[in-house]
Design an enzyme around this catalytic site. Structure first.
Site: not given
Ligand code: SDX
Length: 432
Positions: A310, A367
């Site tokens: 998140h 989720d």
């Molecule tokens: C919602 O914003 C809100 O409030 C949203 C929400 C709401 O109520 O409106 O809470 C609802 O959208 C919840 C999120 C649902 N999405 C998912 O579950 C999809 C999986 N999660 C990711 O795509 C990600 O964690 C996000 C989109 C939720 C957040 O993305 P960020 O903040 O841009 O984080 P990032 O992609 O920069 O990740 C940081 C690191 C990265 O690794 P590094 O490059 O530092 O090595 O964490 C890794 C990412 O690759 N990472 C994950 C991961 N999420 C982040 N690795 C594996 N699995 C994951 N799910």
């Protein structure tokens, strides 16, 4: 993040080469500190750059407060745990939109309005016939919401805005239920005035004309809880979209339709559908959840643990905690055992002890467990994000209303840092 040591008399000092700029500070009621850069370009000629807006506040808002480090979520100051345990979705919707818990008279009037505006214009039913059978309900939902502006035109902000707010809140569940019935080829079931919001939604989805259908209390209560937990979440992707579109003074229906499209994405509201598809894939792959933990840690795999991570929560998502407990209770009361729940719990247990997830502060989000409950209620996977939209609607409306009523509200128009070609002469076709 709050900081009690900074006061409004402080300023932020910015040095660009040999020049120093003083930038004013803004401090919220929860002691969040913001550097006000609204005059930065005029003073320095420079802009800030913040891909994904992770460090940028787009507005000041009094609706929802999140402390991502402490796992705090409050709607108008009321903790989500209290609202989840003591309120209901209609009361919470009123709170978000109008800023206070309704008294008995206000609540009865609001409920009466929502009950008596739940029908959609009969001509709107024709739009459903135009969609192919496999049309995703989110595409139908956004199209139908936008079409409401044809039936309830909004000329100027003050004309019928509160009535259009009620119309949209009342009609979205009817549109959602009708899109489900269309997808399964069953006749539409009309809203019933004797049922509450959640119960009426379930009834419109699962009743059939040929026999009476009683909505199980546990299903009604589970949906009401899910709707409360999804009701608002400050400036997330879809809410920012609603504000962005609304800032051009586009009407309410157009703004919300845009928010529905933003929510559809798998990284946002579409994640609840992706979580179930991921869990089913793991189940069908012999339940080898450790293999998928390994894939999530391997960048090359492009695999993400959906429902994890998140932008704001960095310890736990309070909604996920509540939903995890609710999933156990709902499945038990419904007499449902779902192997996907066990896989989800195993994934969570492993991930929370693994350095890759700990270092990146990746925890289950809203989720991760919601889809397990929707499944147990008999809601099909492609309707999960529609249920998220139903819950988020009062939050979108509250944020849109707050933005439109903010004195001096300006159209959203971010800047950019240009990295394309510099000026060059046109090349005639024969010389290319
Ligand atoms: C919602 O914003 C809100 O409030 C949203 C929400 C709401 O109520 O409106 O809470 C609802 O959208 C919840 C999120 C649902 N999405 C998912 O579950 C999809 C999986 N999660 C990711 O795509 C990600 O964690 C996000 C989109 C939720 C957040 O993305 P960020 O903040 O841009 O984080 P990032 O992609 O920069 O990740 C940081 C690191 C990265 O690794 P590094 O490059 O530092 O090595 O964490 C890794 C990412 O690759 N990472 C994950 C991961 N999420 C982040 N690795 C594996 N699995 C994951 N799910």
């Amino acid at each position: 993040m709050s900081n009690q040591n900074i006061t409004l008399t402080d300023t932020a000092k910015l040095f660009i080469s040999d020049k120093e700029y003083d930038l004013p500070i803004t401090i919220g009621t929860e002691n969040e500190v913001g550097i006000d850069i609204s005059q930065l370009r005029n003073k320095s000629g420079a802009i800030t750059f913040d891909s994904g807006y992770g460090n940028t506040g787009s507005c000041q808002s009094a609706i929802t407060f999140i402390d991502g480090e402490k796992g705090i979520l409050q709607y108008r100051g009321y903790p989500i745990e209290e609202l989840a345990g003591k309120s209901n979705f209609i009361e919470t919707s009123f709170l978000l939109i109008f800023g206070h818990l309704p008294n008995k008279k206000e609540l009865e009037r609001f409920q009466f309005q929502l009950t008596h505006h739940s029908l959609i214009h009969e001509d709107m039913k024709k739009f459903f016939e135009g969609f192919p059978p496999k049309a995703h309900p989110m595409g139908i939902l956004s199209a139908m919401v936008s079409s409401l502006s044809a039936f309830y035109p909004e000329d100027g902000y003050n004309v019928d805005v509160e009535l259009n707010i009620v119309r949209l809140l009342a009609k979205l569940k009817t549109i959602a239920a009708f899109s489900f019935k269309k997808s399964v080829g069953q006749p539409y079931i009309y809203p019933r005035n004797d049922l509450g919001y959640a119960s009426d939604m379930i009834h419109m989805m699962f009743a059939v004309p040929s026999e009476a259908y009683e909505v199980p209390k546990v299903v009604e209560e589970a949906l009401d809880l899910l709707l409360i937990l999804h009701a608002d979440h400050e400036q997330n992707c879809s809410t920012s979209t609603v504000r962005m579109v609304g800032s051009s003074e586009a009407n309410l229906f157009a703004s919300i339709s845009a928010g529905i499209c933003a929510l559809w994405g798998p990284l946002h509201g579409g994640a609840n559908q992706e979580v179930i598809q991921m869990l089913e894939k793991i189940k069908n792959d012999g339940g080898d959840y450790k293999k998928y933990i390994g894939l999530a840690k391997n960048k090359e795999s492009k695999f993400k643990l959906m429902g994890f991570g998140h932008r704001v929560y960095k310890n736990f998502d309070p909604r996920a905690k509540i939903l995890k407990a609710s999933a156990d209770r709902v499945l038990k009361e419904l007499g449902v055992t779902d192997p996907l729940l066990d896989i989800a719990k195993n994934l969570e247990e492993i991930a929370l002890k693994d350095d890759f997830f700990i270092e990146r502060k990746l925890y289950p989000n809203v989720d991760f467990y919601s889809g397990i409950i929707y499944r147990a209620m008999g809601i099909p996977t492609n309707m999960f994000t529609v249920m998220f939209a139903l819950g988020r609607l009062p939050g979108w409306i509250a944020q849109w209303k707050e933005m439109r009523e903010t004195p001096g509200a300006r159209i959203y128009r971010p800047r950019q840092i240009y990295i394309g070609d510099t000026k060059r002469p046109y090349i005639p076709l024969e010389k290319r």
